[in-house]
Design a protein around this motif. Structure first.
Motif, mmCIF file in Angstrom:
data_model
loop_
_atom_site.group_PDB
_atom_site.id
_atom_site.type_symbol
_atom_site.label_atom_id
_atom_site.label_comp_id
_atom_site.label_asym_id
_atom_site.label_seq_id
_atom_site.Cartn_x
_atom_site.Cartn_y
_atom_site.Cartn_z
ATOM 1 N N PRO A 1 48.753 43.208 45.604
ATOM 2 C CA PRO A 1 47.501 43.423 44.938
ATOM 3 C C PRO A 1 46.831 44.876 45.358
ATOM 4 C CG PRO A 1 47.265 41.788 46.759
ATOM 5 C CD PRO A 1 48.668 42.159 46.714
ATOM 6 N N PHE A 2 46.138 45.251 44.421
ATOM 7 C CA PHE A 2 45.358 46.465 44.727
ATOM 8 C C PHE A 2 44.144 46.473 44.171
ATOM 9 C CE2 PHE A 2 48.246 47.001 41.281
ATOM 10 C CZ PHE A 2 47.826 47.833 40.601
ATOM 11 N N SER B 1 48.439 42.221 35.465
ATOM 12 C CA SER B 1 48.643 43.438 35.200
ATOM 13 C C SER B 1 47.361 44.329 35.041
ATOM 14 C CB SER B 1 49.089 43.749 33.615
ATOM 15 O OG SER B 1 48.111 43.161 32.760
ATOM 16 N N VAL B 2 47.410 45.659 35.503
ATOM 17 C CA VAL B 2 46.051 46.381 35.432
ATOM 18 C C VAL B 2 45.405 46.281 34.083
ATOM 19 C CG1 VAL B 2 45.249 48.797 35.532
ATOM 20 C CG2 VAL B 2 47.202 48.051 36.733
ATOM 21 N N LEU B 3 46.249 46.059 32.696
ATOM 22 C CA LEU B 3 45.436 45.985 31.573
ATOM 23 C C LEU B 3 44.588 44.659 31.473
ATOM 24 C CD1 LEU B 3 45.107 46.378 28.607
ATOM 25 C CD2 LEU B 3 47.259 45.379 27.982
ATOM 26 N N ALA B 4 44.995 43.593 32.273
ATOM 27 C CA ALA B 4 44.388 42.244 32.295
ATOM 28 C C ALA B 4 43.177 42.365 32.983
ATOM 29 C CB ALA B 4 45.458 41.115 32.762
ATOM 30 N N VAL C 1 37.573 46.941 39.910
ATOM 31 C CA VAL C 1 38.242 45.606 39.483
ATOM 32 C C VAL C 1 39.289 45.461 40.687
ATOM 33 C CG1 VAL C 1 37.701 45.710 36.999
ATOM 34 C CG2 VAL C 1 39.952 46.613 37.852
ATOM 35 N N GLN C 2 39.705 44.020 40.791
ATOM 36 C CA GLN C 2 40.865 43.524 41.728
ATOM 37 C C GLN C 2 41.860 43.302 40.870
ATOM 38 O OE1 GLN C 2 40.554 44.438 45.045
ATOM 39 N NE2 GLN C 2 38.271 44.973 44.402
ATOM 40 N N VAL C 3 43.156 43.776 41.151
ATOM 41 C CA VAL C 3 44.393 43.422 40.216
ATOM 42 C C VAL C 3 45.336 42.593 41.358
ATOM 43 C CG1 VAL C 3 46.282 44.509 39.132
ATOM 44 C CG2 VAL C 3 43.979 45.580 39.097
ATOM 45 N N ALA C 4 45.432 41.565 41.085
ATOM 46 C CA ALA C 4 46.232 40.439 41.612
ATOM 47 C C ALA C 4 47.751 40.823 41.524
ATOM 48 C CB ALA C 4 45.896 39.089 41.187
ATOM 49 N N ILE D 1 48.894 51.034 31.169
ATOM 50 C CA ILE D 1 48.356 50.000 32.178
ATOM 51 C C ILE D 1 48.850 48.731 31.903
ATOM 52 C CG2 ILE D 1 46.310 51.401 32.697
ATOM 53 C CD1 ILE D 1 44.488 49.802 30.910
ATOM 54 N N CYS D 2 49.635 48.592 30.912
ATOM 55 C CA CYS D 2 50.150 47.116 30.763
ATOM 56 C C CYS D 2 51.138 46.876 31.501
ATOM 57 C CB CYS D 2 50.724 47.092 29.399
ATOM 58 S SG CYS D 2 52.182 48.088 28.768
ATOM 59 N N VAL D 3 52.073 47.794 31.999
ATOM 60 C CA VAL D 3 53.201 47.499 33.069
ATOM 61 C C VAL D 3 53.052 48.267 34.345
ATOM 62 C CG1 VAL D 3 54.580 46.835 31.228
ATOM 63 C CG2 VAL D 3 54.593 49.428 31.640
ATOM 64 N N SER D 4 52.502 49.521 34.219
ATOM 65 C CA SER D 4 52.633 50.345 35.360
ATOM 66 C C SER D 4 51.494 49.825 36.471
ATOM 67 C CB SER D 4 52.299 51.739 35.214
ATOM 68 O OG SER D 4 53.417 52.242 34.477
ATOM 69 N N ARG D 5 51.765 49.958 38.007
ATOM 70 C CA ARG D 5 50.799 49.557 38.726
ATOM 71 C C ARG D 5 50.583 50.676 40.011
ATOM 72 N NH1 ARG D 5 50.405 44.168 38.614
ATOM 73 N NH2 ARG D 5 49.895 44.176 40.905
ATOM 74 N N CYS D 6 50.223 50.290 40.876
ATOM 75 C CA CYS D 6 49.774 51.186 42.140
ATOM 76 C C CYS D 6 50.842 51.161 43.321
ATOM 77 C CB CYS D 6 48.458 51.082 42.393
ATOM 78 S SG CYS D 6 47.682 51.963 43.903
ATOM 79 N N ARG D 7 51.322 52.193 43.816
ATOM 80 C CA ARG D 7 52.143 52.042 45.114
ATOM 81 C C ARG D 7 51.287 52.285 46.127
ATOM 82 N NH1 ARG D 7 57.418 53.067 44.280
ATOM 83 N NH2 ARG D 7 57.936 53.982 42.249
ATOM 84 N N GLY D 8 49.956 52.111 46.167
ATOM 85 C CA GLY D 8 48.961 52.213 47.452
ATOM 86 C C GLY D 8 48.179 50.943 47.172
#
Length: 359
Positions: A275-276, A294-297, A287-290, A345-352
């Motif tokens: 999560p990030f 996805s970031v998009l959702a 927003v919090q991404v579980a 933002i539909c597939v990519s995420r955060c490394r931190g």
């Protein structure tokens, strides 16, 4: 000459009302979470060049069944841009879905694009719509071809295809066969009846045993490692098919061979899967991404107007500008320069633990 008293009273009342309205608007702006607006350059968010690419309408002039569960469409139009083996186009379906299909026809055939798609019953609906709704005599909307899987010059070629993954490779086979280049193909599928273009491919490789066909119901899975072990240094290896097949090819690739992959979906990644949080700078929200979201959702729960289409990292509709944070890119579309400051933002995420988007 002084104004009559009734008229003077009207002017004073209108002026006073305007002053009060101006003050109220000023207070509202100052209290807004968007005030003051960040001093940013023109954002790519909502302004992606890929999203605004012009579309054109083509006529379906032929619909055929080249294998069980596969539909091939011949699309015709005027002044169509040329294309090279490995190219694909965006097909804008009547429902609004956008899907990407490799061109499997002849680049020398002007005014025509040919695509093929396998029916995926448990998929996300694109292939079902093509199979059920697109017929001869109807028009479809497309975006012009682009190529992220080009055929390069090499002393020798090994092509590895799985099922419908043969579509971008077929024009390459025709090209290398016509040029007299040294090439071989390892082609796998569930059954021979489900493998499109099999007759043409076997004719292309009839001399010299260039084509190896492996039907799963007859001989199991293709032996990618054995095929790769028999290649010479400098061989260009082209692979398209299911993820396990491409993983096997990548794992067995000998030194001094170049690998070119065309994926059906964004590559999986184990990095940054937790999560990030994502700050939406222009909206003043976070927003919090579980881990399983996805970031998009997550973003659309706050900003429902954010556009998207394929949700697989191919079409570029959801591209957003990143102001801060390290991106875990999982798409198959953006160039290296575009990845410096934007993401899908539909597939990519955060490394931190945190990203800041220009939204």
């Amino acid at each position: 000459m002084p104004l009559p008293l009734p008229r003077l009273r009207t002017v004073v009342l209108v002026a006073g009302a305007a002053l009060l309205a101006k003050r109220a608007l000023h207070r509202r702006i100052q209290n807004s979470p968007l005030w003051p607006l960040p001093a940013l350059e023109e954002p790519v968010s909502g302004h992606s060049e890929r999203r605004t690419t012009a579309t054109r309408r083509l006529l379906i002039t032929e619909r055929t069944i080249p294998a069980e569960g596969v539909v091939q469409l011949r699309l015709e139009g005027s002044a169509l841009p040329p294309w090279q083996p490995g190219a694909h186009l965006d097909l804008l379906l009547p429902s609004g879905l956008v899907r990407q299909y490799s061109l499997c026809g002849d680049p020398a055939d002007p005014g025509t694009y040919t695509i093929a798609t396998r029916l995926v019953e448990d998929g996300r609906g694109g292939s079902r719509e093509v199979h059920a709704q697109l017929h001869e005599g109807e028009e479809v909307e497309i975006r012009d071809p682009r190529n992220r899987f080009p055929l390069t010059d090499a002393p020798a070629y090994l092509f590895v295809a799985g099922g419908i993954g043969i579509t971008p490779i077929l024009p390459m086979l025709r090209a290398v066969a016509a040029s007299g280049a040294d090439w071989r193909l390892l082609y796998g599928g569930r059954t021979r009846a489900s493998m499109p273009f099999l007759d043409e491919i076997e004719k292309l490789g009839a001399e010299g045993g260039r084509v190896t066909v492996v039907a799963e119901d007859e001989a199991g899975h293709p032996d990618a490692a054995a095929a790769l072990a028999d290649t010479a240094e400098g061989t260009a290896v082209y692979c398209c098919g299911p993820e396990p097949l491409m993983d096997a090819v990548a794992a067995a690739l000998p030194p001094d061979r170049t690998l070119h992959l065309e994926r059906f979906a964004a590559a999986a990644s184990s990095a940054g899967s937790g999560p990030f949080e994502v700050e939406l700078r222009r909206s003043g929200r976070t927003v919090q991404v579980a881990a399983d979201q996805s970031v998009l959702a997550a973003v659309r729960e706050e900003l429902s107007h954010v556009s998207y289409s394929c949700e697989q990292g191919f079409c570029g509709t959801c591209r957003q500008r990143v102001l801060e944070g390290e991106i875990d890119h999982r798409d198959e579309l953006l160039t290296d320069s575009e990845r410096d400051d934007s993401m899908l933002i539909c597939v990519s995420r955060c490394r931190g633990e945190r990203l800041v988007l220009d939204l």
